[in-house]
Motif scaffolding. Structure first.
Motif, PDB file in Angstrom:
ATOM      1  N   LYS A  54      33.127  37.498  37.043  1.00  0.00           N
ATOM      2  CA  LYS A  54      33.591  38.560  36.151  1.00  0.00           C
ATOM      3  C   LYS A  54      34.308  39.666  36.939  1.00  0.00           C
ATOM      4  O   LYS A  54      35.296  40.223  36.475  1.00  0.00           O
ATOM      5  N   ILE A  55      33.786  39.967  38.124  1.00  0.00           N
ATOM      6  CA  ILE A  55      34.451  40.951  38.989  1.00  0.00           C
ATOM      7  C   ILE A  55      35.844  40.444  39.356  1.00  0.00           C
ATOM      8  O   ILE A  55      36.827  41.192  39.308  1.00  0.00           O
ATOM      9  N   ALA A  56      35.938  39.145  39.695  1.00  0.00           N
ATOM     10  CA  ALA A  56      37.228  38.554  40.061  1.00  0.00           C
ATOM     11  C   ALA A  56      38.207  38.609  38.898  1.00  0.00           C
ATOM     12  O   ALA A  56      39.393  38.935  39.074  1.00  0.00           O
ATOM     13  N   ILE A  57      37.727  38.327  37.693  1.00  0.00           N
ATOM     14  CA  ILE A  57      38.597  38.357  36.516  1.00  0.00           C
ATOM     15  C   ILE A  57      39.060  39.781  36.227  1.00  0.00           C
ATOM     16  O   ILE A  57      40.235  40.021  35.949  1.00  0.00           O
ATOM     17  N   MET A  58      38.139  40.739  36.316  1.00  0.00           N
ATOM     18  CA  MET A  58      38.521  42.143  36.091  1.00  0.00           C
ATOM     19  C   MET A  58      39.564  42.589  37.115  1.00  0.00           C
ATOM     20  O   MET A  58      40.541  43.258  36.767  1.00  0.00           O
ATOM     21  N   ALA A  59      39.373  42.210  38.377  1.00  0.00           N
ATOM     22  CA  ALA A  59      40.344  42.570  39.408  1.00  0.00           C
ATOM     23  C   ALA A  59      41.688  41.909  39.128  1.00  0.00           C
ATOM     24  O   ALA A  59      42.741  42.551  39.256  1.00  0.00           O
ATOM     25  N   ALA A  60      41.664  40.645  38.720  1.00  0.00           N
ATOM     26  CA  ALA A  60      42.910  39.930  38.412  1.00  0.00           C
ATOM     27  C   ALA A  60      43.643  40.587  37.244  1.00  0.00           C
ATOM     28  O   ALA A  60      44.867  40.762  37.291  1.00  0.00           O
ATOM     29  N   VAL A  61      42.915  40.974  36.222  1.00  0.00           N
ATOM     30  CA  VAL A  61      43.535  41.637  35.071  1.00  0.00           C
ATOM     31  C   VAL A  61      44.127  42.975  35.494  1.00  0.00           C
ATOM     32  O   VAL A  61      45.265  43.310  35.143  1.00  0.00           O
ATOM     33  N   ASN A  62      43.369  43.759  36.265  1.00  0.00           N
ATOM     34  CA  ASN A  62      43.866  45.056  36.729  1.00  0.00           C
ATOM     35  C   ASN A  62      45.116  44.903  37.594  1.00  0.00           C
ATOM     36  O   ASN A  62      46.093  45.647  37.433  1.00  0.00           O
ATOM     37  N   LEU A  63      45.095  43.941  38.508  1.00  0.00           N
ATOM     38  CA  LEU A  63      46.243  43.732  39.389  1.00  0.00           C
ATOM     39  C   LEU A  63      47.447  43.211  38.605  1.00  0.00           C
ATOM     40  O   LEU A  63      48.586  43.600  38.873  1.00  0.00           O
ATOM     41  N   SER A  64      47.193  42.350  37.623  1.00  0.00           N
ATOM     42  CA  SER A  64      48.285  41.855  36.776  1.00  0.00           C
ATOM     43  C   SER A  64      48.912  42.997  35.981  1.00  0.00           C
ATOM     44  O   SER A  64      50.135  43.083  35.853  1.00  0.00           O
ATOM     45  N   TYR A  65      48.079  43.873  35.470  1.00  0.00           N
ATOM     46  CA  TYR A  65      48.577  45.034  34.733  1.00  0.00           C
ATOM     47  C   TYR A  65      49.436  45.916  35.642  1.00  0.00           C
ATOM     48  O   TYR A  65      50.533  46.331  35.264  1.00  0.00           O
ATOM     49  N   ASP A  66      48.926  46.186  36.848  1.00  0.00           N
ATOM     50  CA  ASP A  66      49.692  46.993  37.809  1.00  0.00           C
ATOM     51  C   ASP A  66      51.032  46.345  38.123  1.00  0.00           C
ATOM     52  O   ASP A  66      52.068  47.023  38.194  1.00  0.00           O
TER      53      ASP A  66
END
Length: 105
Positions: A54-66
Protein backbone atom coordinates in the motif's frame (compact mmCIF):
# COMPACT_ATOMS: atom_id res chain seq x y z
CA UNK A 1 25.05 3.24 -25.44
CA UNK A 2 26.91 0.24 -24.17
CA UNK A 3 25.52 -3.26 -23.85
CA UNK A 4 27.15 -3.64 -20.41
CA UNK A 5 24.15 -4.44 -18.24
CA UNK A 6 24.74 -5.59 -14.69
CA UNK A 7 22.68 -5.95 -11.54
CA UNK A 8 22.44 -2.93 -9.27
CA UNK A 9 21.48 -3.23 -5.59
CA UNK A 10 18.96 -0.69 -4.39
CA UNK A 11 17.36 -0.39 -0.98
CA UNK A 12 13.69 0.50 -0.57
CA UNK A 13 12.24 0.57 2.96
CA UNK A 14 15.10 -1.58 4.23
CA UNK A 15 14.52 -4.23 1.58
CA UNK A 16 17.21 -4.95 -0.97
CA UNK A 17 16.42 -5.34 -4.66
CA UNK A 18 18.58 -6.20 -7.66
CA UNK A 19 17.76 -4.37 -10.86
CA UNK A 20 19.52 -4.94 -14.17
CA UNK A 21 20.84 -1.64 -15.39
CA UNK A 22 23.22 -0.37 -18.10
CA UNK A 23 26.41 1.10 -16.66
CA UNK A 24 25.72 4.59 -18.01
CA UNK A 25 22.34 4.74 -16.25
CA UNK A 26 23.45 3.52 -12.82
CA UNK A 27 23.83 6.90 -11.12
CA UNK A 28 20.43 8.10 -12.34
CA UNK A 29 18.75 4.87 -11.26
CA UNK A 30 20.34 5.18 -7.82
CA UNK A 31 19.01 8.75 -7.54
CA UNK A 32 15.55 7.59 -8.61
CA UNK A 33 15.58 4.70 -6.12
CA UNK A 34 16.74 7.04 -3.33
CA UNK A 35 13.96 9.47 -4.18
CA UNK A 36 11.37 6.68 -4.21
CA UNK A 37 12.70 5.40 -0.90
CA UNK A 38 12.43 8.87 0.66
CA UNK A 39 8.84 9.25 -0.58
CA UNK A 40 7.91 5.84 0.79
CA UNK A 41 9.62 6.64 4.10
CA UNK A 42 7.47 9.79 4.38
CA UNK A 43 4.29 7.82 3.75
CA UNK A 44 5.33 5.16 6.24
CA UNK A 45 6.32 7.84 8.75
CA UNK A 46 2.85 9.37 8.64
CA UNK A 47 1.67 6.13 10.24
CA UNK A 48 -1.60 5.97 8.32
CA UNK A 49 -0.38 3.29 5.91
CA UNK A 50 1.83 0.48 7.18
CA UNK A 51 1.63 -2.31 4.61
CA UNK A 52 4.52 -2.28 2.13
CA UNK A 53 2.39 -2.80 -0.99
CA UNK A 54 0.00 0.00 0.00
CA UNK A 55 2.91 2.34 0.73
CA UNK A 56 4.36 1.50 -2.70
CA UNK A 57 1.02 2.18 -4.41
CA UNK A 58 0.57 5.49 -2.58
CA UNK A 59 4.10 6.54 -3.56
CA UNK A 60 3.46 5.50 -7.18
CA UNK A 61 0.23 7.50 -7.30
CA UNK A 62 1.90 10.56 -5.75
CA UNK A 63 4.85 10.37 -8.14
CA UNK A 64 2.54 9.85 -11.12
CA UNK A 65 0.54 12.90 -10.10
CA UNK A 66 3.73 14.96 -9.76
CA UNK A 67 4.88 13.79 -13.19
CA UNK A 68 1.54 14.68 -14.76
CA UNK A 69 1.64 18.14 -13.18
CA UNK A 70 5.17 18.67 -14.48
CA UNK A 71 4.39 17.50 -18.01
CA UNK A 72 1.10 19.42 -18.09
CA UNK A 73 2.93 22.56 -16.99
CA UNK A 74 5.48 21.91 -19.72
CA UNK A 75 2.67 21.60 -22.30
CA UNK A 76 1.16 24.89 -21.11
CA UNK A 77 4.56 26.56 -21.40
CA UNK A 78 4.93 25.23 -24.95
CA UNK A 79 1.44 26.49 -25.82
CA UNK A 80 2.36 29.94 -24.52
CA UNK A 81 5.60 29.96 -26.50
CA UNK A 82 3.79 28.84 -29.66
CA UNK A 83 1.15 31.50 -29.12
CA UNK A 84 3.86 34.18 -28.80
CA UNK A 85 5.59 32.96 -31.96
CA UNK A 86 2.31 32.89 -33.90
CA UNK A 87 1.49 36.40 -32.71
CA UNK A 88 4.91 37.66 -33.87
CA UNK A 89 4.47 35.95 -37.23
CA UNK A 90 0.96 37.39 -37.56
CA UNK A 91 2.32 40.88 -36.82
CA UNK A 92 5.01 40.45 -39.47
CA UNK A 93 2.41 39.37 -42.03
CA UNK A 94 0.22 42.36 -41.09
CA UNK A 95 3.18 44.72 -41.44
CA UNK A 96 4.08 43.24 -44.82
CA UNK A 97 0.48 43.57 -46.03
CA UNK A 98 0.29 47.15 -44.79
CA UNK A 99 3.52 48.00 -46.63
CA UNK A 100 2.15 46.38 -49.77
CA UNK A 101 -1.07 48.40 -49.45
CA UNK A 102 0.96 51.58 -49.00
CA UNK A 103 2.86 50.85 -52.23
CA UNK A 104 -0.39 50.34 -54.12
CA UNK A 105 -1.86 53.63 -52.95
Amino acid sequence: MSDDISPLKINILNKEYLINCPEEQRSELIKAADYLNSQMQKIKGDGKVVEFDKIAIMAAVNLSYDLMQFTQGDKEQHKTEHHKQLKKLNNKVDDALNQLLQLEI
